[in-house]
Design a protein around this motif. Sequence first.
Motif, mmCIF file in Angstrom:
data_model
loop_
_atom_site.group_PDB
_atom_site.id
_atom_site.type_symbol
_atom_site.label_atom_id
_atom_site.label_comp_id
_atom_site.label_asym_id
_atom_site.label_seq_id
_atom_site.Cartn_x
_atom_site.Cartn_y
_atom_site.Cartn_z
ATOM 1 N N GLY A 75 24.506 -45.357 42.328
ATOM 2 C CA GLY A 75 23.248 -44.966 41.841
ATOM 3 C C GLY A 75 23.286 -45.163 40.630
ATOM 4 N N GLN A 76 23.687 -44.584 39.756
ATOM 5 C CA GLN A 76 23.222 -43.696 38.420
ATOM 6 C C GLN A 76 24.684 -45.161 37.619
ATOM 7 N N ALA A 77 25.389 -45.110 38.219
ATOM 8 C CA ALA A 77 26.174 -46.153 36.847
ATOM 9 C C ALA A 77 25.973 -47.622 37.772
ATOM 10 N N ALA A 78 25.822 -48.187 38.946
ATOM 11 C CA ALA A 78 25.114 -49.430 39.353
ATOM 12 C C ALA A 78 24.232 -49.194 40.202
ATOM 13 N N PRO A 79 22.837 -48.831 40.107
ATOM 14 C CA PRO A 79 21.896 -48.470 41.238
ATOM 15 C C PRO A 79 21.301 -50.252 42.245
ATOM 16 N N VAL A 80 20.571 -50.082 43.433
ATOM 17 C CA VAL A 80 20.899 -51.538 43.660
ATOM 18 C C VAL A 80 20.082 -51.823 42.877
ATOM 19 N N PRO A 81 19.838 -53.964 42.382
ATOM 20 C CA PRO A 81 19.665 -54.987 41.652
ATOM 21 C C PRO A 81 18.100 -54.873 42.955
ATOM 22 N N VAL A 82 17.313 -55.274 41.160
ATOM 23 C CA VAL A 82 15.918 -55.414 41.911
ATOM 24 C C VAL A 82 14.818 -56.369 40.851
ATOM 25 N N VAL A 83 14.359 -57.340 41.877
ATOM 26 C CA VAL A 83 13.748 -58.184 41.102
ATOM 27 C C VAL A 83 11.887 -57.759 41.691
#
Length: 492
Positions: A190-198
Amino acid sequence: MTGGPGLEGAVRGLLHEALDRSRDDPRASGPLRHQLARLDQPLRVAIAGPWRSGKSTLLNALMGEAVAPVGEAAGSEALIWYEDGPTPRATAWSSSRPPQELAVARSAAGMRVDLGGPAADGLTDVVVQWPTRSLRHLTLMDTPALGGTGDPDPVIDRVLHEADAVLHLTRDGRDSDLRVLEAGRESLVGQAAPVPVVLVRSRADETGGGQIDALLTARQLARRQQRDPRVAALCLHVVACSGTVGLAGRTLDEAEFDALAELARVPRPELESHLLSADRFLRGELPVYLDTADRAALLDRLGLFGVRLATTLVRTGCDTRATLATELVRRSGLAELRESVHRLFVDRQGVLKARSALAAVESVARTRPAPDAGALLDAVERILAGAHEFAELRLFAALRGDRSGFDAGSAEEARRLLGGEGTGLPARLGLEHDAPVRRLWEGAAEAQRRWRERAEDPRLRLGQRRGAQVVARSCEGMLAELVDRSRRPAPA
Protein backbone atom coordinates in the motif's frame (compact mmCIF):
# COMPACT_ATOMS: atom_id res chain seq x y z
CA MET A 1 7.99 -1.11 -18.64
CA THR A 2 4.41 -2.34 -18.88
CA GLY A 3 4.55 -5.36 -16.63
CA GLY A 4 6.92 -7.38 -18.80
CA PRO A 5 8.60 -10.72 -18.06
CA GLY A 6 10.78 -9.25 -15.29
CA LEU A 7 8.07 -8.09 -12.92
CA GLU A 8 5.45 -10.65 -13.94
CA GLY A 9 7.99 -13.47 -13.82
CA ALA A 10 9.12 -12.44 -10.34
CA VAL A 11 5.56 -12.22 -9.08
CA ARG A 12 4.57 -15.59 -10.56
CA GLY A 13 7.64 -17.15 -9.01
CA LEU A 14 6.78 -15.66 -5.61
CA LEU A 15 3.19 -16.93 -5.83
CA HIS A 16 4.42 -20.44 -6.59
CA GLU A 17 6.90 -20.21 -3.71
CA ALA A 18 4.17 -19.03 -1.35
CA LEU A 19 1.87 -21.84 -2.53
CA ASP A 20 4.61 -24.40 -1.91
CA ARG A 21 5.09 -23.06 1.62
CA SER A 22 1.30 -23.10 2.20
CA ARG A 23 0.40 -26.45 0.64
CA ASP A 24 -0.86 -27.77 4.00
CA ASP A 25 -2.89 -24.65 4.83
CA PRO A 26 -6.02 -24.33 2.62
CA ARG A 27 -6.89 -20.94 4.13
CA ALA A 28 -3.67 -19.57 2.66
CA SER A 29 -3.35 -21.66 -0.50
CA GLY A 30 -6.87 -20.83 -1.72
CA PRO A 31 -6.31 -17.04 -1.96
CA LEU A 32 -2.88 -17.60 -3.52
CA ARG A 33 -4.26 -19.87 -6.25
CA HIS A 34 -6.97 -17.28 -6.85
CA GLN A 35 -4.32 -14.59 -7.36
CA LEU A 36 -2.28 -16.82 -9.66
CA ALA A 37 -5.34 -17.32 -11.86
CA ARG A 38 -6.07 -13.59 -11.84
CA LEU A 39 -2.76 -12.86 -13.57
CA ASP A 40 -4.21 -14.40 -16.75
CA GLN A 41 -7.67 -12.88 -16.43
CA PRO A 42 -8.94 -9.44 -17.50
CA LEU A 43 -8.13 -6.45 -15.31
CA ARG A 44 -10.63 -5.83 -12.48
CA VAL A 45 -11.86 -2.24 -12.19
CA ALA A 46 -14.21 -1.35 -9.32
CA ILE A 47 -16.77 1.45 -9.57
CA ALA A 48 -17.19 2.68 -6.02
CA GLY A 49 -18.86 5.61 -4.33
CA PRO A 50 -21.47 6.73 -1.81
CA TRP A 51 -25.22 6.31 -2.20
CA ARG A 52 -26.74 8.02 -5.27
CA SER A 53 -23.35 8.83 -6.77
CA GLY A 54 -24.43 7.35 -10.13
CA LYS A 55 -22.42 4.11 -10.10
CA SER A 56 -24.82 1.95 -12.11
CA THR A 57 -25.46 4.69 -14.67
CA LEU A 58 -21.76 5.23 -15.21
CA LEU A 59 -21.15 1.48 -15.47
CA ASN A 60 -23.81 1.29 -18.20
CA ALA A 61 -22.21 4.24 -19.99
CA LEU A 62 -18.81 2.53 -19.96
CA MET A 63 -20.38 -0.69 -21.30
CA GLY A 64 -22.52 1.14 -23.84
CA GLU A 65 -25.64 -0.78 -22.85
CA ALA A 66 -28.27 -0.54 -20.11
CA VAL A 67 -27.44 -3.61 -18.04
CA ALA A 68 -26.93 -2.42 -14.45
CA PRO A 69 -28.29 -2.63 -11.86
CA VAL A 70 -29.06 -6.33 -12.13
CA GLY A 71 -31.79 -6.17 -9.48
CA GLU A 72 -32.64 -5.05 -6.01
CA ALA A 73 -30.61 -6.44 -3.14
CA ALA A 74 -31.42 -3.93 -0.44
CA GLY A 75 -28.94 -4.03 2.40
CA SER A 76 -26.74 -6.54 0.60
CA GLU A 77 -22.97 -6.21 0.72
CA ALA A 78 -22.66 -8.23 -2.50
CA LEU A 79 -20.31 -7.21 -5.28
CA ILE A 80 -21.79 -7.33 -8.79
CA TRP A 81 -19.27 -8.38 -11.44
CA TYR A 82 -19.72 -7.68 -15.15
CA GLU A 83 -17.56 -9.72 -17.52
CA ASP A 84 -17.58 -10.65 -21.18
CA GLY A 85 -19.47 -13.81 -22.13
CA PRO A 86 -21.12 -15.41 -25.16
CA THR A 87 -24.68 -14.97 -23.83
CA PRO A 88 -26.36 -13.01 -21.00
CA ARG A 89 -26.03 -15.03 -17.84
CA ALA A 90 -25.93 -14.40 -14.08
CA THR A 91 -24.65 -16.56 -11.23
CA ALA A 92 -25.15 -15.91 -7.51
CA TRP A 93 -22.37 -16.82 -5.09
CA SER A 94 -23.31 -17.22 -1.47
CA SER A 95 -21.57 -17.95 1.81
CA SER A 96 -24.28 -20.47 2.70
CA ARG A 97 -25.02 -22.42 -0.49
CA PRO A 98 -23.45 -23.55 -3.80
CA PRO A 99 -23.38 -21.19 -6.81
CA GLN A 100 -26.85 -20.70 -8.27
CA GLU A 101 -27.87 -19.70 -11.79
CA LEU A 102 -30.31 -16.77 -11.77
CA ALA A 103 -33.25 -16.05 -14.03
CA VAL A 104 -32.24 -13.43 -16.62
CA ALA A 105 -34.64 -11.28 -18.61
CA ARG A 106 -33.19 -9.34 -21.55
CA SER A 107 -35.10 -6.52 -23.21
CA ALA A 108 -34.48 -3.38 -25.22
CA ALA A 109 -33.89 -1.58 -21.91
CA GLY A 110 -31.14 -3.99 -20.85
CA MET A 111 -31.16 -6.81 -18.36
CA ARG A 112 -33.04 -7.76 -15.22
CA VAL A 113 -31.97 -10.45 -12.78
CA ASP A 114 -34.14 -11.85 -10.02
CA LEU A 115 -32.18 -11.62 -6.76
CA GLY A 116 -35.07 -12.62 -4.55
CA GLY A 117 -35.79 -15.91 -2.81
CA PRO A 118 -33.08 -18.33 -1.72
CA ALA A 119 -30.45 -16.67 -3.92
CA ALA A 120 -30.42 -13.64 -1.61
CA ASP A 121 -29.42 -15.69 1.48
CA GLY A 122 -25.81 -14.96 2.37
CA LEU A 123 -25.25 -13.35 -1.04
CA THR A 124 -21.62 -12.27 -1.52
CA ASP A 125 -21.20 -11.93 -5.30
CA VAL A 126 -23.24 -11.90 -8.49
CA VAL A 127 -21.28 -12.58 -11.69
CA VAL A 128 -22.99 -11.22 -14.80
CA GLN A 129 -21.76 -12.33 -18.20
CA TRP A 130 -22.71 -9.99 -21.02
CA PRO A 131 -21.53 -10.10 -24.65
CA THR A 132 -19.89 -6.73 -25.38
CA ARG A 133 -16.55 -5.52 -26.72
CA SER A 134 -16.27 -3.11 -23.79
CA LEU A 135 -15.56 -6.03 -21.45
CA ARG A 136 -12.95 -7.82 -23.58
CA HIS A 137 -10.01 -6.45 -21.59
CA LEU A 138 -11.51 -5.62 -18.22
CA THR A 139 -14.08 -6.79 -15.71
CA LEU A 140 -16.20 -4.07 -14.08
CA MET A 141 -17.30 -4.36 -10.46
CA ASP A 142 -20.36 -2.52 -9.11
CA THR A 143 -20.04 -2.09 -5.36
CA PRO A 144 -22.44 -1.45 -2.47
CA ALA A 145 -22.64 2.19 -1.41
CA LEU A 146 -19.67 3.35 0.62
CA GLY A 147 -20.21 5.06 3.96
CA GLY A 148 -19.61 8.79 4.08
CA THR A 149 -18.32 9.08 7.65
CA GLY A 150 -14.70 8.21 7.08
CA ASP A 151 -14.97 5.37 9.63
CA PRO A 152 -13.52 1.93 8.70
CA ASP A 153 -15.72 0.50 5.98
CA PRO A 154 -15.77 -3.25 5.24
CA VAL A 155 -16.92 -2.51 1.69
CA ILE A 156 -13.86 -0.45 0.78
CA ASP A 157 -11.62 -3.05 2.44
CA ARG A 158 -13.07 -5.74 0.18
CA VAL A 159 -12.95 -3.50 -2.90
CA LEU A 160 -9.25 -2.78 -2.34
CA HIS A 161 -8.65 -6.52 -1.91
CA GLU A 162 -10.58 -7.60 -5.02
CA ALA A 163 -9.92 -4.76 -7.49
CA ASP A 164 -6.79 -3.96 -9.50
CA ALA A 165 -7.93 -0.35 -9.98
CA VAL A 166 -10.77 1.88 -8.81
CA LEU A 167 -13.04 4.54 -10.27
CA HIS A 168 -14.16 6.42 -7.17
CA LEU A 169 -17.30 8.46 -7.75
CA THR A 170 -18.05 11.62 -5.81
CA ARG A 171 -20.59 14.36 -6.41
CA ASP A 172 -18.52 17.13 -4.82
CA GLY A 173 -15.15 15.75 -3.73
CA ARG A 174 -15.81 16.22 -0.04
CA ASP A 175 -13.24 15.26 2.63
CA SER A 176 -15.07 12.07 3.61
CA ASP A 177 -14.63 10.76 0.05
CA LEU A 178 -10.92 11.47 0.22
CA ARG A 179 -10.59 9.74 3.60
CA VAL A 180 -12.00 6.59 2.01
CA LEU A 181 -9.17 6.67 -0.54
CA GLU A 182 -6.55 6.71 2.21
CA ALA A 183 -7.55 3.20 3.30
CA GLY A 184 -5.15 0.35 2.66
CA ARG A 185 -1.98 2.44 2.57
CA GLU A 186 -0.39 1.13 5.75
CA SER A 187 0.95 -2.11 4.26
CA LEU A 188 4.22 -2.59 2.40
CA VAL A 189 2.44 -2.78 -0.94
CA GLY A 190 0.00 0.00 0.00
CA GLN A 191 2.86 2.39 0.66
CA ALA A 192 5.00 1.51 -2.35
CA ALA A 193 2.21 0.89 -4.88
CA PRO A 194 -1.31 1.77 -3.66
CA VAL A 195 -4.36 0.69 -5.66
CA PRO A 196 -4.55 3.19 -8.56
CA VAL A 197 -7.59 5.46 -8.41
CA VAL A 198 -9.28 7.83 -10.84
CA LEU A 199 -11.60 10.24 -9.02
CA VAL A 200 -14.81 10.84 -10.99
CA ARG A 201 -16.94 13.90 -10.27
CA SER A 202 -20.11 12.10 -11.27
CA ARG A 203 -23.55 13.47 -12.19
CA ALA A 204 -21.73 16.43 -13.69
CA ASP A 205 -24.89 17.57 -15.49
CA GLU A 206 -26.31 18.59 -12.08
CA THR A 207 -23.43 20.99 -11.31
CA GLY A 208 -24.61 24.49 -10.43
CA GLY A 209 -28.27 23.51 -10.57
CA GLY A 210 -28.06 21.91 -14.02
CA GLN A 211 -27.61 25.09 -16.04
CA ILE A 212 -26.56 24.79 -19.68
CA ASP A 213 -22.89 25.33 -18.75
CA ALA A 214 -22.98 22.62 -16.05
CA LEU A 215 -20.58 20.26 -17.82
CA LEU A 216 -18.04 23.01 -18.50
CA THR A 217 -18.20 24.13 -14.86
CA ALA A 218 -17.77 20.53 -13.69
CA ARG A 219 -14.66 20.11 -15.88
CA GLN A 220 -13.17 23.30 -14.43
CA LEU A 221 -13.82 22.05 -10.89
CA ALA A 222 -12.19 18.72 -11.75
CA ARG A 223 -9.05 20.47 -13.08
CA ARG A 224 -8.88 22.59 -9.94
CA GLN A 225 -9.29 19.53 -7.74
CA GLN A 226 -6.50 17.72 -9.63
CA ARG A 227 -4.14 20.51 -8.54
CA ASP A 228 -5.03 19.97 -4.87
CA PRO A 229 -1.93 18.27 -3.36
CA ARG A 230 -4.01 15.96 -1.18
CA VAL A 231 -6.14 14.80 -4.11
CA ALA A 232 -3.12 14.42 -6.40
CA ALA A 233 -1.42 12.25 -3.77
CA LEU A 234 -4.39 9.85 -3.75
CA CYS A 235 -5.56 9.81 -7.39
CA LEU A 236 -3.94 9.42 -10.78
CA HIS A 237 -6.51 11.68 -12.42
CA VAL A 238 -9.75 13.59 -11.77
CA VAL A 239 -12.49 13.52 -14.41
CA ALA A 240 -15.93 15.16 -14.49
CA CYS A 241 -18.54 12.96 -16.16
CA SER A 242 -22.29 12.74 -16.62
CA GLY A 243 -23.14 9.07 -16.92
CA THR A 244 -26.69 9.92 -18.00
CA VAL A 245 -25.63 12.08 -20.95
CA GLY A 246 -22.78 9.71 -21.87
CA LEU A 247 -25.04 6.65 -21.88
CA ALA A 248 -27.64 8.50 -23.97
CA GLY A 249 -24.93 9.35 -26.48
CA ARG A 250 -23.65 5.79 -26.72
CA THR A 251 -27.14 4.30 -27.18
CA LEU A 252 -29.05 7.05 -29.02
CA ASP A 253 -31.42 5.62 -31.63
CA GLU A 254 -33.04 7.20 -34.69
CA ALA A 255 -36.45 7.60 -33.06
CA GLU A 256 -34.92 9.56 -30.18
CA PHE A 257 -32.91 11.68 -32.58
CA ASP A 258 -36.03 12.44 -34.63
CA ALA A 259 -37.87 13.55 -31.48
CA LEU A 260 -34.99 15.81 -30.45
CA ALA A 261 -34.73 17.25 -33.98
CA GLU A 262 -38.46 18.02 -33.88
CA LEU A 263 -37.99 19.91 -30.61
CA ALA A 264 -34.95 21.72 -32.01
CA ARG A 265 -37.12 23.24 -34.76
CA VAL A 266 -38.87 25.29 -32.09
CA PRO A 267 -37.15 28.67 -31.62
CA ARG A 268 -34.94 28.54 -28.55
CA PRO A 269 -36.70 31.29 -26.51
CA GLU A 270 -40.02 29.57 -27.11
CA LEU A 271 -38.77 26.09 -26.18
CA GLU A 272 -36.88 27.21 -23.05
CA SER A 273 -40.06 27.97 -21.15
CA HIS A 274 -41.09 24.33 -21.59
CA LEU A 275 -37.73 23.07 -20.30
CA LEU A 276 -37.78 24.86 -16.95
CA SER A 277 -39.02 21.73 -15.19
CA ALA A 278 -39.81 18.11 -15.93
CA ASP A 279 -43.49 18.71 -15.17
CA ARG A 280 -43.74 21.54 -17.71
CA PHE A 281 -42.05 19.44 -20.36
CA LEU A 282 -44.31 16.44 -19.73
CA ARG A 283 -47.64 18.23 -19.33
CA GLY A 284 -47.31 21.51 -21.19
CA GLU A 285 -48.61 22.26 -24.70
CA LEU A 286 -45.51 22.06 -26.89
CA PRO A 287 -45.40 24.01 -30.16
CA VAL A 288 -44.72 20.69 -31.95
CA TYR A 289 -46.45 17.37 -31.53
CA LEU A 290 -44.66 14.95 -29.20
CA ASP A 291 -46.85 12.61 -27.23
CA THR A 292 -46.46 12.15 -23.49
CA ALA A 293 -44.85 8.72 -23.76
CA ASP A 294 -42.12 10.06 -26.08
CA ARG A 295 -41.48 13.03 -23.78
CA ALA A 296 -41.22 10.73 -20.76
CA ALA A 297 -38.81 8.46 -22.65
CA LEU A 298 -36.56 11.41 -23.53
CA LEU A 299 -36.53 12.57 -19.91
CA ASP A 300 -35.74 9.09 -18.69
CA ARG A 301 -32.86 8.70 -21.14
CA LEU A 302 -31.29 12.17 -21.10
CA GLY A 303 -32.71 14.03 -18.12
CA LEU A 304 -33.92 17.61 -18.46
CA PHE A 305 -30.37 18.90 -18.84
CA GLY A 306 -29.67 16.37 -21.58
CA VAL A 307 -32.79 17.40 -23.54
CA ARG A 308 -31.70 21.05 -23.33
CA LEU A 309 -28.16 20.18 -24.43
CA ALA A 310 -29.21 17.86 -27.25
CA THR A 311 -31.67 20.31 -28.79
CA THR A 312 -29.03 23.05 -28.64
CA LEU A 313 -26.50 20.79 -30.35
CA VAL A 314 -28.96 19.87 -33.11
CA ARG A 315 -29.59 23.58 -33.77
CA THR A 316 -25.86 24.28 -33.98
CA GLY A 317 -24.92 21.61 -36.50
CA CYS A 318 -25.32 18.11 -35.05
CA ASP A 319 -27.93 17.29 -37.67
CA THR A 320 -27.53 13.49 -37.78
CA ARG A 321 -27.90 10.82 -35.14
CA ALA A 322 -24.20 9.88 -35.38
CA THR A 323 -22.88 13.43 -35.00
CA LEU A 324 -25.22 14.18 -32.10
CA ALA A 325 -24.30 10.92 -30.34
CA THR A 326 -20.58 11.61 -30.71
CA GLU A 327 -20.93 15.13 -29.34
CA LEU A 328 -23.02 14.01 -26.37
CA VAL A 329 -20.36 11.44 -25.43
CA ARG A 330 -17.60 14.03 -25.76
CA ARG A 331 -19.38 16.74 -23.77
CA SER A 332 -20.48 14.32 -21.07
CA GLY A 333 -16.84 13.63 -20.12
CA LEU A 334 -17.28 9.93 -20.90
CA ALA A 335 -14.74 10.04 -23.75
CA GLU A 336 -12.11 11.47 -21.39
CA LEU A 337 -12.97 8.90 -18.73
CA ARG A 338 -12.73 5.98 -21.15
CA GLU A 339 -9.37 7.29 -22.37
CA SER A 340 -8.15 7.54 -18.76
CA VAL A 341 -9.27 3.96 -18.03
CA HIS A 342 -7.43 2.75 -21.12
CA ARG A 343 -4.20 4.71 -20.60
CA LEU A 344 -3.93 4.46 -16.81
CA PHE A 345 -5.42 1.01 -16.22
CA VAL A 346 -5.74 -1.25 -19.28
CA ASP A 347 -2.38 -0.28 -20.84
CA ARG A 348 -0.72 -1.06 -17.48
CA GLN A 349 -2.74 -4.13 -16.59
CA GLY A 350 0.28 -6.39 -16.17
CA VAL A 351 1.73 -4.02 -13.56
CA LEU A 352 -1.59 -3.57 -11.76
CA LYS A 353 -2.33 -7.29 -11.57
CA ALA A 354 1.20 -7.91 -10.29
CA ARG A 355 0.59 -5.29 -7.59
CA SER A 356 -2.59 -7.11 -6.53
CA ALA A 357 -0.71 -10.40 -6.34
CA LEU A 358 2.00 -8.90 -4.15
CA ALA A 359 -0.67 -7.50 -1.83
CA ALA A 360 -2.20 -10.97 -1.55
CA VAL A 361 1.14 -12.58 -0.68
CA GLU A 362 1.76 -9.90 1.94
CA SER A 363 -1.70 -10.47 3.43
CA VAL A 364 -1.14 -14.24 3.64
CA ALA A 365 2.29 -13.77 5.20
CA ARG A 366 0.97 -11.37 7.84
CA THR A 367 -1.95 -13.58 8.85
CA ARG A 368 0.06 -16.83 9.09
CA PRO A 369 1.94 -17.77 12.22
CA ALA A 370 4.31 -19.91 10.13
CA PRO A 371 8.04 -19.26 10.69
CA ASP A 372 8.66 -18.69 6.96
CA ALA A 373 6.26 -15.70 6.79
CA GLY A 374 9.20 -13.34 7.23
CA ALA A 375 10.89 -14.76 4.13
CA LEU A 376 7.77 -14.06 2.07
CA LEU A 377 7.60 -10.48 3.35
CA ASP A 378 11.28 -9.99 2.50
CA ALA A 379 10.61 -11.26 -1.04
CA VAL A 380 7.67 -8.86 -1.45
CA GLU A 381 9.84 -5.96 -0.30
CA ARG A 382 12.64 -6.88 -2.71
CA ILE A 383 10.26 -6.99 -5.68
CA LEU A 384 8.71 -3.65 -4.71
CA ALA A 385 12.12 -2.03 -4.38
CA GLY A 386 13.39 -3.39 -7.70
CA ALA A 387 10.32 -2.95 -9.91
CA HIS A 388 10.78 0.14 -12.06
CA GLU A 389 7.14 -0.12 -13.17
CA PHE A 390 5.96 1.02 -9.72
CA ALA A 391 8.36 3.97 -9.77
CA GLU A 392 6.84 4.95 -13.14
CA LEU A 393 3.34 4.89 -11.66
CA ARG A 394 4.36 7.05 -8.69
CA LEU A 395 6.04 9.65 -10.92
CA PHE A 396 3.13 9.59 -13.35
CA ALA A 397 0.78 10.46 -10.49
CA ALA A 398 3.11 13.26 -9.37
CA LEU A 399 3.21 14.67 -12.91
CA ARG A 400 -0.58 14.72 -13.17
CA GLY A 401 -0.75 16.53 -9.84
CA ASP A 402 1.95 19.09 -10.77
CA ARG A 403 4.10 17.76 -7.91
CA SER A 404 7.19 16.80 -9.91
CA GLY A 405 8.83 20.24 -9.94
CA PHE A 406 9.44 19.98 -13.71
CA ASP A 407 8.70 22.90 -16.01
CA ALA A 408 5.67 22.51 -18.29
CA GLY A 409 7.65 21.28 -21.30
CA SER A 410 9.67 18.74 -19.35
CA ALA A 411 6.56 17.52 -17.52
CA GLU A 412 4.75 16.96 -20.82
CA GLU A 413 7.70 15.01 -22.26
CA ALA A 414 8.03 12.96 -19.08
CA ARG A 415 4.32 12.05 -19.17
CA ARG A 416 4.70 10.84 -22.73
CA LEU A 417 7.86 8.84 -22.05
CA LEU A 418 6.16 7.20 -19.06
CA GLY A 419 3.28 6.05 -21.27
CA GLY A 420 0.73 8.83 -20.85
CA GLU A 421 -0.14 8.72 -24.56
CA GLY A 422 0.22 4.95 -24.93
CA THR A 423 2.70 2.39 -23.65
CA GLY A 424 4.05 1.24 -27.03
CA LEU A 425 7.50 2.49 -28.00
CA PRO A 426 6.33 4.80 -30.82
CA ALA A 427 3.73 6.45 -28.55
CA ARG A 428 6.25 6.92 -25.73
CA LEU A 429 8.78 8.46 -28.12
CA GLY A 430 6.24 10.64 -29.94
CA LEU A 431 6.83 8.90 -33.28
CA GLU A 432 4.58 7.42 -35.95
CA HIS A 433 3.20 3.99 -35.13
CA ASP A 434 5.14 2.46 -38.05
CA ALA A 435 8.45 4.23 -37.33
CA PRO A 436 11.46 2.04 -38.28
CA VAL A 437 13.59 0.47 -35.57
CA ARG A 438 16.50 2.79 -36.34
CA ARG A 439 14.32 5.86 -35.70
CA LEU A 440 13.02 4.32 -32.47
CA TRP A 441 16.58 3.66 -31.34
CA GLU A 442 17.70 7.22 -32.10
CA GLY A 443 14.69 8.70 -30.27
CA ALA A 444 15.15 6.53 -27.19
CA ALA A 445 18.91 7.14 -27.03
CA GLU A 446 18.50 10.92 -27.33
CA ALA A 447 15.77 10.99 -24.68
CA GLN A 448 17.89 8.83 -22.37
CA ARG A 449 20.84 11.21 -22.76
CA ARG A 450 18.75 14.33 -21.98
CA TRP A 451 17.09 12.86 -18.92
CA ARG A 452 20.33 11.36 -17.62
CA GLU A 453 21.86 14.86 -17.77
CA ARG A 454 18.91 16.22 -15.79
CA ALA A 455 19.28 13.46 -13.22
CA GLU A 456 22.93 14.46 -12.68
CA ASP A 457 22.38 18.25 -12.74
CA PRO A 458 23.33 19.61 -9.27
CA ARG A 459 21.33 22.79 -9.90
CA LEU A 460 18.05 20.86 -9.76
CA ARG A 461 16.30 19.99 -6.53
CA LEU A 462 16.55 16.44 -5.21
CA GLY A 463 12.93 15.59 -6.14
CA GLN A 464 13.50 16.76 -9.72
CA ARG A 465 16.71 14.72 -10.03
CA ARG A 466 14.99 11.61 -8.70
CA GLY A 467 12.11 12.10 -11.10
CA ALA A 468 14.57 12.51 -13.97
CA GLN A 469 16.26 9.25 -12.90
CA VAL A 470 12.94 7.43 -13.27
CA VAL A 471 12.40 8.85 -16.78
CA ALA A 472 15.98 8.02 -17.78
CA ARG A 473 15.49 4.46 -16.54
CA SER A 474 12.32 4.19 -18.66
CA CYS A 475 14.35 5.26 -21.69
CA GLU A 476 16.97 2.62 -20.86
CA GLY A 477 14.14 0.07 -20.75
CA MET A 478 13.09 1.11 -24.25
CA LEU A 479 16.64 0.64 -25.52
CA ALA A 480 16.80 -2.78 -23.86
CA GLU A 481 13.52 -3.73 -25.55
CA LEU A 482 14.92 -2.70 -28.94
CA VAL A 483 18.06 -4.79 -28.33
CA ASP A 484 15.85 -7.75 -27.43
CA ARG A 485 13.86 -7.29 -30.64
CA SER A 486 17.01 -7.33 -32.74
CA ARG A 487 18.06 -10.67 -31.21
CA ARG A 488 14.80 -12.43 -31.94
CA PRO A 489 14.90 -14.80 -34.91
CA ALA A 490 13.13 -13.59 -38.00
CA PRO A 491 9.80 -15.34 -38.71
CA ALA A 492 10.04 -18.19 -41.19
